[in-house]
Scaffold this motif. Structure first.
Motif, mmCIF file in Angstrom:
data_model
loop_
_atom_site.group_PDB
_atom_site.id
_atom_site.type_symbol
_atom_site.label_atom_id
_atom_site.label_comp_id
_atom_site.label_asym_id
_atom_site.label_seq_id
_atom_site.Cartn_x
_atom_site.Cartn_y
_atom_site.Cartn_z
ATOM 1 N N ILE A 411 73.840 -51.806 19.700
ATOM 2 C CA ILE A 411 74.142 -50.793 18.692
ATOM 3 C C ILE A 411 74.478 -51.482 17.365
ATOM 4 O O ILE A 411 75.334 -52.365 17.329
ATOM 5 C CB ILE A 411 75.372 -49.956 19.125
ATOM 6 C CG1 ILE A 411 75.195 -49.408 20.532
ATOM 7 C CG2 ILE A 411 75.640 -48.842 18.117
ATOM 8 C CD1 ILE A 411 74.223 -48.302 20.681
ATOM 9 N N TYR A 446 70.156 -42.796 16.889
ATOM 10 C CA TYR A 446 71.009 -42.908 18.075
ATOM 11 C C TYR A 446 71.590 -41.546 18.444
ATOM 12 O O TYR A 446 71.839 -40.710 17.573
ATOM 13 C CB TYR A 446 72.145 -43.909 17.825
ATOM 14 C CG TYR A 446 71.631 -45.328 17.745
ATOM 15 C CD1 TYR A 446 71.632 -46.149 18.862
ATOM 16 C CD2 TYR A 446 71.079 -45.816 16.558
ATOM 17 C CE1 TYR A 446 71.114 -47.428 18.790
ATOM 18 C CE2 TYR A 446 70.558 -47.088 16.487
ATOM 19 C CZ TYR A 446 70.577 -47.905 17.605
ATOM 20 O OH TYR A 446 70.055 -49.168 17.549
ATOM 21 N N LYS A 459 70.439 -45.266 22.329
ATOM 22 C CA LYS A 459 69.312 -45.338 21.402
ATOM 23 C C LYS A 459 68.355 -44.186 21.704
ATOM 24 O O LYS A 459 68.140 -43.847 22.854
ATOM 25 C CB LYS A 459 68.605 -46.683 21.564
ATOM 26 C CG LYS A 459 67.681 -47.001 20.416
ATOM 27 C CD LYS A 459 67.223 -48.448 20.465
ATOM 28 C CE LYS A 459 66.320 -48.728 19.264
ATOM 29 N NZ LYS A 459 65.875 -50.106 19.218
#
Length: 460
Positions: A411, A446, A459
């Motif tokens: 992330i 996301y 994701k």
RNA sequence: GGCGCCAUAACCAAGCGGUAAGGUAGAGGUCUGCAAAACCUUCAUUCUCCGGUUCAAAUCCGGAUGGCGCCUCCA
């Protein structure tokens, strides 16, 4: 186990020649470009078959070839050849190209949980074995020489055409004019080709420098690693009419007996109801699926959902459905893992029986999958079911006890920061701000889900 | 022209003589601030059409229509 044999056009009981081990050969990739998901379907079929046989108690030895010669002509007299283009543009040798795509292929099958065959052999390393067969066939009159090579004379092999149900006479009537006037019959095929100077890969032979015909490698290598006679030969349906027909002719003529007992062929993967084609951009690669956020195993799941002998229609909706199904199935598996409610062992046995029977009936995996789901959806959550499903996973190889709703590990910091702010806003019950932050995170690609354990960022 | 395959719900797809598996989507529900995710429930009197065989057919036979593939070193 019963399998459909293309040779006899019937489902037959599989009886291994050597009652202890099933010996099986599968046509592998030609390594001059990336293998697409259609190719992968065939390799998945091989893997499902091997794993099923193992599951049912058979021992299996399997062999797959890597075709790294034959296409590798250096001049482009037959139009554009991807291999040559690549070789020229990258300034690499055919050997280097072959090595590169072999590596890519191995990486792909690994991602798909396809077990590496016991023997993975390269055509270029078995020229001697091929020549041994060519010499004998030639010496015994099954082949003749022309100005450009050694050809198998199908007139010497009356059974020619049995596999594909070829009517040679009828075929001849509508056939195109033979390119090679020296061939006695249009269907005669090359065992060995005399190499023009510019041909990069070439080896010495009785007839001077040359390179093998495009079918002999399978005959030579299967014989070397599996013996004169073996049980199963797999491949795509496209190979039935030429490649496998020729393989049978040369092997059986060489041995004076039948080399392969069961021929099994897997149907094509189509895209949007039509042929998968490179020019239409539908010859997707595994990496294309990954780029869109799908696991390679989602494709494996997809193939599990249709019988190998039937065409499977690939669509993006379809792979989406497969990924969702796989996620849910994994979730259910984990639910069973964490529970230990008692369940009647007869119920388990019943599922097991159904699963086995489905496999035994010509690898009816879609039917087996219905049992998998019924077991997974059983209201009683039990460790016994978990064990059962993991037992099934020896065949499915979907990594069913993998947690698929886990937060992604890569992330970006920007997203993490926004998520933290959102957490703060939620604490303060500032729903408006929290929803805005969620939208921004979504724009960045996301998704964010609130679970009892906190928020989970994923994701896609 | 030759060879072959297939037509089952919105989609993917089993079943191949005994009265429609499973998945996805949809609908309803539980949960949630709302969502999402997850889980539960539900979802084809009917299997492209027309004849025939049979006590019984999506399943067998004949025909029609539609779709697809191979015959090019593409699995």
């Amino acid at each position: 186990m019963k399998v459909y044999n293309t040779l006899t056009k019937k489902k037959e009981q599989l009886v291994p020649i050597d009652d202890k081990t099933v010996r099986m050969y599968s046509c592998g990739p030609t390594v001059y470009s990336y293998a697409h998901i259609g190719n992968m379907k065939a390799f998945l079929f091989m893997d499902f078959l091997k794993r099923s046989l193992n599951y049912l108690g058979y021992k299996v030895k399997n062999v797959m070839n890597i075709t790294d010669v034959g296409h590798l002509v250096s001049d482009a007299d037959e139009g554009e050849d991807k291999m040559i283009k690549t070789a020229k543009s990258t300034n690499k040798t055919p050997w280097e190209i072959a090595a590169m795509y072999t590596d890519a292929f191995l990486a792909d099958i690994k991602k798909l949980n396809i077990q590496r065959p016991n023997v993975l052999c390269k055509a270029s390393e078995h020229i001697e074995e091929m020549l041994e067969m060519v010499y004998k066939l030639y010496d015994e009159g099954y082949a003749y020489e022309t100005s450009d090579g050694i050809y198998f004379d199908i007139a010497k092999f009356p059974q020619y055409g049995r596999l594909s149900n070829l009517d040679l006479e009828g075929q001849l009537a509508g056939a195109r004019v033979a390119v090679n006037e020296e061939k006695r019959h249009p269907a005669d095929f090359a065992l060995w080709k005399k190499a023009p100077k510019e041909h990069i890969m070439q080896w010495d032979s009785r007839w001077g420098m040359g390179y093998p015909g495009w079918h002999i490698e399978c005959s030579a290598m299967s014989r070397k690693y599996l013996g004169d006679q073996f049980d199963i030969h797999t491949g795509g349906v496209d190979h039935i009419p030429i490649h496998h027909e020729n393989e049978i002719a040369q092997s059986d003529a060489f041995l004076k007996k039948q080399a392969v007992k069961y021929w099994m062929h897997c149907e094509f993967l189509q895209v949007d109801g039509g042929k998968m084609s490179k020019s239409m951009g539908t010859a997707y690669l595994l990496s294309d699926l990954e780029e869109k956020g799908y696991e390679p195993l989602a494709f494996r799941y997809m193939c599990l959902n249709a019988h190998y002998g039937k065409k499977l229609n690939f669509t993006w909706d379809g792979i989406e459905a497969a990924q969702k199904s796989l996620n849910r199935l994994s979730n259910l598996v984990l639910e069973h893992k964490e529970s230990d409610t008692h369940i009647d062992s007869n119920v388990i046995e019943e599922y097991k029986q159904q699963f086995r029977e489905a496999l035994q009936d010509d690898l009816n995996l879609p039917l087996a999958m219905s049992t998998v789901w019924n077991a997974a959806r059983n209201n009683v959550k039990s460790k016994s079911i978990y064990n059962l499903l993991m037992d099934f996973d020896k065949v499915l190889a979907l990594d069913l006890d993998k947690k698929r709703t886990e937060a992604a590990d890569d992330i970006p910091e920007e997203v993490t920061l926004l998520a933290e702010q959102r957490l703060e806003a939620r604490k303060n019950k500032d729903w408006k701000k929290s929803d805005q932050l969620r939208d921004r995170i979504r724009q960045l690609g996301y998704s964010i889900n609130d679970t009892p354990a906190g928020q989970v960022i994923k994701k896609g």
